[in-house]
Design a protein around this motif. Sequence first.
Motif, PDB file in Angstrom:
ATOM      1  N   LYS A 260       0.839  -1.314  -0.088  1.00  0.00           N
ATOM      2  CA  LYS A 260      -0.075  -0.050  -0.130  1.00  0.00           C
ATOM      3  C   LYS A 260       0.893   1.372   0.010  1.00  0.00           C
ATOM      4  O   LYS A 260       1.711   1.358   0.840  1.00  0.00           O
ATOM      5  CB  LYS A 260      -0.948  -0.021   1.162  1.00  0.00           C
ATOM      6  N   LYS A 261       0.593   2.150  -1.026  1.00  0.00           N
ATOM      7  CA  LYS A 261       1.397   3.361  -1.161  1.00  0.00           C
ATOM      8  C   LYS A 261       0.770   4.560  -0.491  1.00  0.00           C
ATOM      9  O   LYS A 261       0.208   5.307  -0.632  1.00  0.00           O
ATOM     10  CB  LYS A 261       1.487   3.864  -2.696  1.00  0.00           C
ATOM     11  N   VAL A 262       1.875   4.446   0.893  1.00  0.00           N
ATOM     12  CA  VAL A 262       1.136   5.505   1.899  1.00  0.00           C
ATOM     13  C   VAL A 262       2.377   6.343   2.674  1.00  0.00           C
ATOM     14  O   VAL A 262       2.180   7.266   3.354  1.00  0.00           O
ATOM     15  CB  VAL A 262       0.341   4.871   3.039  1.00  0.00           C
ATOM     16  N   ILE A 263       3.518   6.129   2.151  1.00  0.00           N
ATOM     17  CA  ILE A 263       4.795   6.769   2.533  1.00  0.00           C
ATOM     18  C   ILE A 263       5.613   7.864   1.695  1.00  0.00           C
ATOM     19  O   ILE A 263       5.465   7.904   0.729  1.00  0.00           O
ATOM     20  CB  ILE A 263       5.855   5.822   2.867  1.00  0.00           C
ATOM     21  N   SER A 264       5.536   9.099   2.567  1.00  0.00           N
ATOM     22  CA  SER A 264       6.125  10.215   1.691  1.00  0.00           C
ATOM     23  C   SER A 264       7.517   9.891   1.552  1.00  0.00           C
ATOM     24  O   SER A 264       8.099   9.168   2.024  1.00  0.00           O
ATOM     25  CB  SER A 264       5.841  11.558   2.653  1.00  0.00           C
TER      26      SER A 264
ATOM     27  N   ILE B 142      11.799   1.835  -9.307  1.00  0.00           N
ATOM     28  CA  ILE B 142      10.662   1.865  -8.347  1.00  0.00           C
ATOM     29  C   ILE B 142       9.432   2.531  -9.263  1.00  0.00           C
ATOM     30  O   ILE B 142       9.957   3.375 -10.114  1.00  0.00           O
ATOM     31  CB  ILE B 142      11.185   2.429  -6.791  1.00  0.00           C
ATOM     32  N   PHE B 143       8.393   2.520  -8.578  1.00  0.00           N
ATOM     33  CA  PHE B 143       7.157   3.142  -9.135  1.00  0.00           C
ATOM     34  C   PHE B 143       6.129   3.704  -8.354  1.00  0.00           C
ATOM     35  O   PHE B 143       5.232   3.060  -7.924  1.00  0.00           O
ATOM     36  CB  PHE B 143       6.478   2.120 -10.003  1.00  0.00           C
ATOM     37  N   PRO B 144       6.665   4.770  -7.609  1.00  0.00           N
ATOM     38  CA  PRO B 144       5.731   5.366  -6.514  1.00  0.00           C
ATOM     39  C   PRO B 144       4.329   5.717  -7.266  1.00  0.00           C
ATOM     40  O   PRO B 144       4.424   6.025  -8.514  1.00  0.00           O
ATOM     41  CB  PRO B 144       6.421   6.546  -5.970  1.00  0.00           C
ATOM     42  N   GLU B 145       3.296   6.024  -6.483  1.00  0.00           N
ATOM     43  CA  GLU B 145       2.123   6.765  -6.914  1.00  0.00           C
ATOM     44  C   GLU B 145       2.133   8.008  -6.621  1.00  0.00           C
ATOM     45  O   GLU B 145       2.993   8.588  -5.816  1.00  0.00           O
ATOM     46  CB  GLU B 145       0.831   6.055  -6.213  1.00  0.00           C
ATOM     47  N   ARG B 146       1.471   8.663  -7.460  1.00  0.00           N
ATOM     48  CA  ARG B 146       1.335  10.129  -7.245  1.00  0.00           C
ATOM     49  C   ARG B 146      -0.216  10.548  -7.064  1.00  0.00           C
ATOM     50  O   ARG B 146      -1.195   9.967  -7.456  1.00  0.00           O
ATOM     51  CB  ARG B 146       1.315  10.943  -8.498  1.00  0.00           C
TER      52      ARG B 146
ATOM     53  N   LYS C 290       4.133   8.664  -3.222  1.00  0.00           N
ATOM     54  CA  LYS C 290       3.863   7.947  -2.253  1.00  0.00           C
ATOM     55  C   LYS C 290       4.153   6.393  -2.281  1.00  0.00           C
ATOM     56  O   LYS C 290       4.154   6.080  -3.495  1.00  0.00           O
ATOM     57  CB  LYS C 290       2.353   7.903  -2.141  1.00  0.00           C
ATOM     58  N   TYR C 291       5.117   5.996  -1.364  1.00  0.00           N
ATOM     59  CA  TYR C 291       5.734   4.704  -1.753  1.00  0.00           C
ATOM     60  C   TYR C 291       5.144   3.785  -0.685  1.00  0.00           C
ATOM     61  O   TYR C 291       4.547   4.128   0.418  1.00  0.00           O
ATOM     62  CB  TYR C 291       7.447   5.018  -1.084  1.00  0.00           C
ATOM     63  N   SER C 292       5.493   2.368  -0.739  1.00  0.00           N
ATOM     64  CA  SER C 292       5.154   1.302   0.158  1.00  0.00           C
ATOM     65  C   SER C 292       6.257   0.868   0.848  1.00  0.00           C
ATOM     66  O   SER C 292       7.407   1.284   0.324  1.00  0.00           O
ATOM     67  CB  SER C 292       4.514   0.323  -0.831  1.00  0.00           C
ATOM     68  N   PHE C 293       5.963  -0.034   1.773  1.00  0.00           N
ATOM     69  CA  PHE C 293       7.051  -0.564   2.608  1.00  0.00           C
ATOM     70  C   PHE C 293       7.686  -1.467   1.454  1.00  0.00           C
ATOM     71  O   PHE C 293       8.989  -1.610   1.643  1.00  0.00           O
ATOM     72  CB  PHE C 293       6.624  -1.483   3.651  1.00  0.00           C
ATOM     73  N   SER C 294       7.265  -1.894   0.688  1.00  0.00           N
ATOM     74  CA  SER C 294       7.911  -2.639  -0.380  1.00  0.00           C
ATOM     75  C   SER C 294       9.086  -1.771  -1.067  1.00  0.00           C
ATOM     76  O   SER C 294      10.063  -2.386  -1.549  1.00  0.00           O
ATOM     77  CB  SER C 294       7.014  -3.648  -1.456  1.00  0.00           C
ATOM     78  N   ASP C 295       8.371  -0.873  -1.322  1.00  0.00           N
ATOM     79  CA  ASP C 295       9.354   0.098  -2.132  1.00  0.00           C
ATOM     80  C   ASP C 295      10.543   0.629  -1.428  1.00  0.00           C
ATOM     81  O   ASP C 295      11.619   0.564  -1.970  1.00  0.00           O
ATOM     82  CB  ASP C 295       8.547   1.489  -2.461  1.00  0.00           C
TER      83      ASP C 295
END
Length: 106
Positions: A10-14, A38-42, A49-54
Amino acid sequence: MASNESYLDKKVISIGTVCELTGLSERRIRYYEERKLIFPERTNRGIRKYSFSDVERLMDIANKREEGIQTAEIRKEYIKQKKYNERTMREKVIRGQLNAYFHTRE
């Protein structure tokens, strides 16, 4: 969020928090995004926004770069791993369908 999506994805990290967690600069993280590692969401406002996997992937990338591996090679490795994971998942689904089919016929 898809029902089978892990909280790790889940992409929640700044980006600021990612910098703190990884020790990487914003510039370095953006570079890895440009190199398609890597592929953050915008968000609607363009905030990444990044995930823990990112975060885990960024640490892996940083370690590989320290070992002298080029970003193009890292990308090739990730693509190869993704294809392997997709193939493995397809095989598991097919096996499950076959097992279900033959168990219902007994």
